[in-house]
Design a protein around this motif. Sequence first.
Motif, PDB file in Angstrom:
ATOM      1  N   UNK A 116     -69.177  73.757  -5.628  1.00 10.84           N
ATOM      2  CA  UNK A 116     -69.364  72.345  -5.963  1.00 10.84           C
ATOM      3  C   UNK A 116     -69.041  71.423  -4.786  1.00 10.84           C
ATOM      4  N   UNK A 117     -69.881  70.424  -4.610  1.00  5.07           N
ATOM      5  CA  UNK A 117     -69.711  69.497  -3.488  1.00  5.07           C
ATOM      6  C   UNK A 117     -68.326  68.858  -3.496  1.00  5.07           C
ATOM      7  N   UNK A 118     -67.843  68.481  -4.671  1.00  4.88           N
ATOM      8  CA  UNK A 118     -66.517  67.855  -4.769  1.00  4.88           C
ATOM      9  C   UNK A 118     -65.421  68.800  -4.277  1.00  4.88           C
ATOM     10  N   UNK A 119     -65.578  70.091  -4.539  1.00  6.80           N
ATOM     11  CA  UNK A 119     -64.577  71.065  -4.081  1.00  6.80           C
ATOM     12  C   UNK A 119     -64.580  71.167  -2.551  1.00  6.80           C
ATOM     13  N   UNK A 120     -65.760  71.144  -1.960  1.00  4.77           N
ATOM     14  CA  UNK A 120     -65.858  71.197  -0.492  1.00  4.77           C
ATOM     15  C   UNK A 120     -65.228  69.936   0.107  1.00  4.77           C
ATOM     16  N   UNK A 125     -77.508  80.317  10.147  1.00  5.08           N
ATOM     17  CA  UNK A 125     -78.967  80.373  10.011  1.00  5.08           C
ATOM     18  C   UNK A 125     -79.419  79.777   8.678  1.00  5.08           C
ATOM     19  N   UNK A 126     -78.685  80.084   7.610  1.00 10.80           N
ATOM     20  CA  UNK A 126     -79.022  79.546   6.292  1.00 10.80           C
ATOM     21  C   UNK A 126     -78.881  78.027   6.276  1.00 10.80           C
ATOM     22  N   UNK A 127     -77.801  77.524   6.878  1.00 14.50           N
ATOM     23  CA  UNK A 127     -77.604  76.076   6.942  1.00 14.50           C
ATOM     24  C   UNK A 127     -78.737  75.404   7.714  1.00 14.50           C
ATOM     25  N   UNK A 128     -79.152  76.021   8.817  1.00  9.38           N
ATOM     26  CA  UNK A 128     -80.265  75.475   9.602  1.00  9.38           C
ATOM     27  C   UNK A 128     -81.548  75.470   8.777  1.00  9.38           C
ATOM     28  N   UNK A 129     -81.769  76.545   8.050  1.00  9.59           N
ATOM     29  CA  UNK A 129     -82.987  76.675   7.249  1.00  9.59           C
ATOM     30  C   UNK A 129     -83.042  75.650   6.121  1.00  9.59           C
ATOM     31  N   UNK A 130     -81.987  75.555   5.336  1.00  3.22           N
ATOM     32  CA  UNK A 130     -82.049  74.670   4.169  1.00  3.22           C
ATOM     33  C   UNK A 130     -81.933  73.195   4.544  1.00  3.22           C
ATOM     34  N   UNK A 131     -81.276  72.901   5.655  1.00  2.00           N
ATOM     35  CA  UNK A 131     -81.130  71.506   6.073  1.00  2.00           C
ATOM     36  C   UNK A 131     -82.275  71.046   6.972  1.00  2.00           C
ATOM     37  N   UNK A 132     -83.044  72.008   7.475  1.00  2.00           N
ATOM     38  CA  UNK A 132     -84.101  71.702   8.450  1.00  2.00           C
ATOM     39  C   UNK A 132     -83.521  71.030   9.696  1.00  2.00           C
ATOM     40  N   UNK A 133     -82.273  71.417  10.012  1.00  2.00           N
ATOM     41  CA  UNK A 133     -81.560  70.882  11.167  1.00  2.00           C
ATOM     42  C   UNK A 133     -80.958  72.072  11.889  1.00  2.00           C
ATOM     43  N   UNK A 134     -81.444  72.343  13.090  1.00  2.30           N
ATOM     44  CA  UNK A 134     -81.004  73.554  13.787  1.00  2.30           C
ATOM     45  C   UNK A 134     -79.803  73.331  14.706  1.00  2.30           C
ATOM     46  N   UNK A 135     -79.008  72.313  14.425  1.00  2.33           N
ATOM     47  CA  UNK A 135     -77.893  72.003  15.326  1.00  2.33           C
ATOM     48  C   UNK A 135     -76.603  72.756  15.006  1.00  2.33           C
ATOM     49  N   UNK A 161     -72.719  68.029   6.798  1.00  5.27           N
ATOM     50  CA  UNK A 161     -72.662  69.491   6.714  1.00  5.27           C
ATOM     51  C   UNK A 161     -71.939  69.960   5.472  1.00  5.27           C
ATOM     52  N   UNK A 162     -70.981  69.196   4.968  1.00  3.41           N
ATOM     53  CA  UNK A 162     -70.295  69.602   3.741  1.00  3.41           C
ATOM     54  C   UNK A 162     -71.268  69.692   2.568  1.00  3.41           C
ATOM     55  N   UNK A 163     -72.227  68.775   2.517  1.00  4.69           N
ATOM     56  CA  UNK A 163     -73.230  68.822   1.444  1.00  4.69           C
ATOM     57  C   UNK A 163     -74.055  70.105   1.553  1.00  4.69           C
ATOM     58  N   UNK A 164     -74.441  70.473   2.757  1.00  5.30           N
ATOM     59  CA  UNK A 164     -75.243  71.682   2.949  1.00  5.30           C
ATOM     60  C   UNK A 164     -74.410  72.939   2.751  1.00  5.30           C
ATOM     61  N   UNK A 165     -73.141  72.902   3.151  1.00  4.76           N
ATOM     62  CA  UNK A 165     -72.249  74.049   2.920  1.00  4.76           C
ATOM     63  C   UNK A 165     -72.126  74.291   1.424  1.00  4.76           C
TER      64      UNK A 165
END
Length: 108
Positions: A78-82, A37-47, A67-71
């Motif tokens: 940190x994005x690099x860690x993901x 739900x949080x990923x959908x909310x912050x990305x504005x992508x409900x997929x 999705x890694x950027x949003x995760x």
Amino acid sequence: MLKAVPQAHEHLATRPITDLIPQARRAQGLTQRELADLLCEISQNDSVTREEVSRWERGKRIPGPYWRAWISAALDVPHAEVDRAALAERQYRRTRTEVRTNHRVNTL
């Protein structure tokens, strides 16, 4: 006497995404559904769904760069860690596949 059972990814220098996501999610106090739900909310992508988060955590799928950027943002990692964690999972999969293939060839 019980012996410690080694974890599948124990030999990797970087923890794989299958370890990173659930550990970071739990540290944030989120369920899989809440993360989705949080990923959908912050990305504005409900997929993305709870089931997709579960697939990422079980290693059935590796989240793509989008999705890694949003995760990274959702879990405050940190994005690099993901990205490294996704690469570690890919390398683990490749090694596991090679071992299975070599085992099959050697048993023929």
